[in-house]
Design an enzyme around this catalytic site. Structure first.
Site, PDB file in Angstrom:
ATOM      1  N   GLU A 142       0.238  -2.336  -7.757  1.00 38.88           N
ATOM      2  CA  GLU A 142      -0.667  -1.041  -7.398  1.00 38.88           C
ATOM      3  C   GLU A 142      -1.434  -1.053  -6.306  1.00 38.88           C
ATOM      4  O   GLU A 142      -2.576  -1.052  -6.529  1.00 38.88           O
ATOM      5  CB  GLU A 142      -1.159  -0.744  -8.785  1.00 38.88           C
ATOM      6  CG  GLU A 142      -0.222  -0.567  -9.944  1.00 38.88           C
ATOM      7  CD  GLU A 142      -0.741   0.295 -11.091  1.00 38.88           C
ATOM      8  OE1 GLU A 142      -1.956   0.483 -11.234  1.00 38.88           O
ATOM      9  OE2 GLU A 142       0.341   0.534 -11.848  1.00 38.88           O
ATOM     10  N   GLU A 184       6.162  -1.200 -14.968  1.00 37.34           N
ATOM     11  CA  GLU A 184       5.213  -0.862 -16.291  1.00 37.34           C
ATOM     12  C   GLU A 184       5.483   0.303 -16.415  1.00 37.34           C
ATOM     13  O   GLU A 184       5.646   1.466 -15.839  1.00 37.34           O
ATOM     14  CB  GLU A 184       3.750  -0.812 -15.597  1.00 37.34           C
ATOM     15  CG  GLU A 184       3.012  -2.202 -15.660  1.00 37.34           C
ATOM     16  CD  GLU A 184       1.772  -1.894 -15.132  1.00 37.34           C
ATOM     17  OE1 GLU A 184       1.063  -0.839 -15.447  1.00 37.34           O
ATOM     18  OE2 GLU A 184       1.304  -2.959 -14.459  1.00 37.34           O
TER      19      GLU A 184
END
Ligand code: GBH
Length: 482
Positions: free
Chosen positions: A200, A388
């Site tokens: 991320e 995720e």
């Protein structure tokens, strides 16, 4: 009048009666459902976690502080001043945690390595005891038939690296990250075949250096923050090359990226085209630059004099070809086509849009379909993983010792239904890592927002499977949305 429904309404199921069937141990024969949403054969089901969120043991075996130790110990930075000092104590309980996964039937586990365990000062001397811990975890996973997928950086930057050069404000950190990644790949690639560089990019750059919500909590101006972004994607590219250079043949490398996902509010040709334009522009500073090896004009124009400074050769490194792309997927933006130069407009979210207890976690299950489709059509990666997806819930451990998280089951079932659509339409989605295996340290939210499918009592460290764990176990057993 339906006597049948009336009778079942009248008979109130006690939680205990429910639990007997729902949480039964051992093999359950999976009924044949011809209309079930079955995934392609060999689809990989997994769980995900991250080092600082689960390990604890922050002072053990030569580990030194990361920026998250410092940040969480600074008053006012996390909910109630909570820290990852103990977290799930997985450093000592990893064998238990691996059994939780074995009981689910997962084939793959996405875990991260803590840089400050392996190079406590960021660079220099490697810490044998640090890398040994990950060797033990990997061996235990393999002994239980679970394939480890390893993330190099899930935000725990060594504090020494922050202090010495300003962390990601300096290209020194991009280089140090590549050296560390190469070292880990060298040590683990006889047993680990998939590595992710960064987790991320927006969180490790903007949230940490521009908006101050995440460690190290800085609030830099736009130009400096854009340079942090650049150094981070450069670090990713350098790490891709370092991993390739120092690992066994056959090692595969990618990243785990929470690209902003744009869903067309109406699914017609113009809407789909608008979603793709939005995907390319909206992720220009991260995934687009990585997939195309350049900054698109619209990004450079938008940033103007604050645009990042690029040295010769940087973009080629940043655009290093990847073996796969991992996508962390939570929440969509809705777009429609318009006549603006960019060709799309993001529709503002109405106040009533439903969300999970994490206020940012708006529920739009089609996000999984569009994440896969937009990225596939724009950049044609050969392999995609959902690295995720999952949600928080206000889980309560009931007196009978169970957690009835039907909201999480609802969330998962709906998201997997849309992922199934992407899979059967032929997009190259090969696996799904549920966030998260168990409740853990949720960064600035501390221990308030629980994302696990196993409930963790943070006093006793007892793990309890939630209803959602049983849902996931059945999904995996059937290779179909349960
Ligand atoms: C992921 O981030 C992380 O990879 C993982 O470590 C984390 O536990 C999990 O999701 C659940 O959160 O405070 O309104 O500014 C997901 C993307 C981006 C969501 C940052 C929270 C902060 C929102 N995250 N965002 S806000």
């Amino acid at each position: 009048m339906q006597p049948h429904s009336r009778r079942s309404f009248g008979k109130k199921l006690t939680a205990a009666a429910l639990a007997g069937g729902v949480f039964s141990e051992g093999a359950v024969a999976e009924p044949q459902h011809p209309k079930r949403l079955t995934f392609p054969e060999g689809f990989l089901w997994g769980c995900a976690t991250a080092s600082y969120q689960i390990e604890g043991a922050v002072l053990e075996d030569g580990r030194k502080p990361s920026v998250w130790d410092t940040f969480s110990h600074t008053p006012g930075k996390t909910h109630n001043g909570e820290t990852g000092d103990v977290a799930d104590d997985s450093y000592h309980r990893y064998k238990t945690d691996i059994q939780l996964m074995k009981n689910l039937g997962v084939k793959v586990y996405r875990m991260s390595v803590a840089w400050p365990r392996v190079f406590p000062d960021g660079t220099g001397q490697a810490n044998e005891k640090g890398i040994n811990y990950y060797e033990r975890v990997v061996d235990e996973l393999l002994a239980n038939g679970i394939d480890p997928y390893v993330t190099m950086y899930h935000w725990d930057l060594p504090q020494a690296q922050q202090d010495r050069v300003g962390g990601w404000q300096s290209r020194e950190t991009s280089k140090a990250f590549a050296d560390y990644s190469g070292f880990v790949a060298k040590r683990l690639s006889d047993r680990v075949h998939h590595f992710f560089t960064t987790n991320e990019l927006v969180c490790m750059t903007d949230l940490a250096y521009r908006w101050g919500q995440f460690a190290p909590g800085l609030k830099l101006a736009a130009a400096e923050a854009n340079q942090v972004r650049h150094n981070a994607i450069l670090g990713h590219g350098m790490a891709v090359q370092a991993i390739r250079a120092s690992s066994k043949p056959g090692t595969l490398v990618g990243l785990a990226e929470n690209a902003t996902v744009y869903a067309p509010v109406f699914e017609d040709d113009a809407g789909i085209a608008a979603a793709q334009k939005a995907t390319r522009h909206g992720n220009a500073q991260f995934l687009t630059a990585i997939m195309e090896g350049k900054y698109v004009e619209s990004y450079l124009a938008q940033e103007g004099s604050a645009a990042p400074k690029v040295e010769a050769g940087d973009m080629k490194i940043i655009g290093s070809p990847l073996d796969f792309v991992g996508l962390n997927v939570y929440t969509p933006e809705y777009v429609r086509p318009d006549d603006s130069p960019l060709g799309f407009a993001v529709i503002p979210r109405p106040k009533s849009f439903p969300h999970m207890p994490s206020p940012w976690l708006f529920v739009g299950p089609e996000v999984l379909y569009w994440a896969v489709r937009n990225v596939s059509e724009l950049w044609k990666p050969t392999t995609l993983y959902i690295t995720e997806n999952g949600c928080s819930s206000l889980d309560v451990l009931t007196a009978d010792g169970h957690v009835y998280d039907t909201d999480r089951v609802m969330y998962l079932r709906n998201h997997l239904t849309h992922l199934h659509r992407a899979a059967v339409e032929g997009y190259p989605i090969k696996g799904y890592f549920l966030w998260s295996l168990m409740d853990n340290f949720e960064w600035a939210d501390g221990y308030t927002n629980r994302f696990g499918i196993h409930y963790v009592d943070f006093e006793t460290q007892k793990r309890t499977p939630k209803l959602s764990a049983e849902f996931y176990r059945r999904t995996i057993a059937a290779n179909a949305v349960a």
